[in-house]
Design an enzyme around this catalytic site. Sequence first.
Site, PDB file in Angstrom:
ATOM      1  N   GLY A   1       0.872  -1.176   0.000  1.00  0.00           N
ATOM      2  CA  GLY A   1       0.000   0.000   0.000  1.00  0.00           C
ATOM      3  C   GLY A   1       0.904   1.220   0.000  1.00  0.00           C
ATOM      4  O   GLY A   1       1.823   1.307   0.825  1.00  0.00           O
ATOM      5  N   GLU A   2       0.657   2.174  -0.906  1.00  0.00           N
ATOM      6  CA  GLU A   2       1.598   3.296  -1.034  1.00  0.00           C
ATOM      7  C   GLU A   2       1.578   4.225   0.181  1.00  0.00           C
ATOM      8  O   GLU A   2       2.437   5.078   0.328  1.00  0.00           O
ATOM      9  CB  GLU A   2       1.360   4.074  -2.339  1.00  0.00           C
ATOM     10  CG  GLU A   2       0.039   4.821  -2.445  1.00  0.00           C
ATOM     11  CD  GLU A   2      -1.021   3.991  -3.158  1.00  0.00           C
ATOM     12  OE1 GLU A   2      -0.962   2.742  -3.092  1.00  0.00           O
ATOM     13  OE2 GLU A   2      -1.916   4.604  -3.780  1.00  0.00           O
ATOM     14  N   ASN A   3       0.596   4.028   1.074  1.00  0.00           N
ATOM     15  CA  ASN A   3       0.590   4.793   2.324  1.00  0.00           C
ATOM     16  C   ASN A   3       1.659   4.299   3.301  1.00  0.00           C
ATOM     17  O   ASN A   3       1.837   4.905   4.354  1.00  0.00           O
ATOM     18  CB  ASN A   3      -0.795   4.727   2.974  1.00  0.00           C
ATOM     19  CG  ASN A   3      -1.255   3.316   3.234  1.00  0.00           C
ATOM     20  OD1 ASN A   3      -1.146   2.451   2.367  1.00  0.00           O
ATOM     21  ND2 ASN A   3      -1.759   3.056   4.418  1.00  0.00           N
TER      22      ASN A   3
END
Lengths: 230, 224
Positions: free
Chosen positions: B53-55
Site C-alpha cells: 500500500g503506497e501509504n
Amino acid sequence: MIDKIVETPDEALRDVQDGATIMFGGFVSAGTPSNLILALQRRGTKRITGIANNIGLGDKLDVLCEKRQLAKFIATFAIRASGGRQSMFEELYRRGEVELELVPQGTFVERIRSGGAGLGGVLTRTGLGTMVEDGKQTVSVEGTEYLLEKPLHADFAFIKAWKADRMGNLVYRRAGRNFNPIMATAADIVIAEVEQVVDVEELDPERIGTPGVYVDRVVQCEPVAVRWDA
Amino acid sequence: MPDSARPAGLSRELIALRVAQELREGMVVNLGIGLPTLVSNFLPPGEEVIFQGENGVLGYTGISEEEFDPDVINAGGQPITLGPGASFFDSAVSFAMIRGGHIDVAVLGGLEVSEKGDLANWYLPERGGGSIGGAMDLACGAERLIIAMSHTNREDGPRIRKECEFPLTAPGVVDLIVTDLAVIDVEPEGLLLREVAPGVSPEDVQARTEPRLRLSPDLREMQL
C-alpha cells in the site's frame, strides 16, 4: 534542561500567523494531527497555504473550509472523480474560492524531502507527457528525459506520532508514519501531536522515527479517530 | 455506439478473479483504489503474494472485519489484515519502492486506455475534477501495469481508444487490459485479443473497441 513539551494544542500554535504555509502529516485516518488541526480552526488563522497528502478524506482538514481559512492547498488527493459525497473543500474549489495544486504522491514526498535535506529539487519521469509537466523544466541525464520538481518548505509542520519524550524524539505507530517524518525535516517550526509523552530514558534509540533535533514542540492529546473508506 | 445489445460480461468480482490469475508466488503487487482492491480476495490458494500500500505498508493480506484501527489501513483508507513478515515505512521509502522499479505488478482502474498503452484514469472532465494520488507514480514505476475496468462507458461507448481524450496519467505504460468482456495485451504492434468472457464473441468485443484488435492464435474463453 531541554523540554519541548507544551500543555495544550492552542499554546503550541501560539505564533501561527495569517498567511502561514503549513504542512500537515497523515494519510487519510493514519497519523493525522487532528487535535492541532482543530486548534488551528479555533485560532481562526486566515490565508493559509496548506500542504498535505489529502483533504476531506477522514483527515479533519475539511474543517478549515468552514470559515474559509485556506487560500491555497498543495495535495495529491483532493477532488474525487466519482462518488456521491462532496467535501467542503471540493465545494469551495468548484466555486473558485480556493486554489489547488495537485502533485503526484511520489513527487510530493520527494519535493518535501528535498526541502528538508537542502537539495535543489528532484528529477523524475513521473508526470512527463501529462498535465503535470506544464510550465516545468525538463532535464536530460545520459539520454533520459526527466522533469525537474522543486523543493517544498513550510513555516510550520503539524505532525502526529505515537510517543515522544521531552527532547522531541518521536516514535510512530504502524501506517501512522507516512509523511510525518519527512515533513518534520522541512519546516521552520515543527509541532508534534502525540498520544503519549514518556520519560526520556524510556524510548529505545533504535526505534526513534524522528530524532528530536527536528522537533520544536510536543503536545500530548487524546487521539481523534475519523474513519474514511474510498 | 454498437447496434447489437451489450453482452452481460463479468461482474466486478469476476474481473478481480481474472486479474488474480496473473499473480504469482513472490510477486510484489500494488492494488489501486476501487475494483483492484477486490483482487486480494481471489489469490491462488497457498501462493504468497506481497501486497504493497503506497501509504506505507508491505505484506497486507486483505480487508479486516475487526475493530477499526485508524493506523492500520491501505491506500484506500480501508482497514487491513497483516500477513507474516509485514512491514511499515514512511512515504519516501514507499515511493522509492514504486519509482525505483521494486513493484512487480500494479493493478489500477481505468477511464480510457489507448492502443499505444496510454492510460487516463485520474481526471473526469464531465465532473470537472479528479485526483492523482499515487496513480502516476505507479503507472510509471511498476514493472507490469494491469488495468481492470469496464469495457465501455455508461453510454456503451468504447473506453479502449485510438487516442485517449481524457488527460493522461502516463503515456505508453499499460501492459494488459482486463475488462468485463475481454483480456487484451498491449503490444508494440497494437492490441492483441487473448481471451473473451463466457458468452461473448470476438465480434462483440471489437464492436465496443475503437482500435482494430488482432486475434491471438490462442484466443480462448476466460477460465474462471
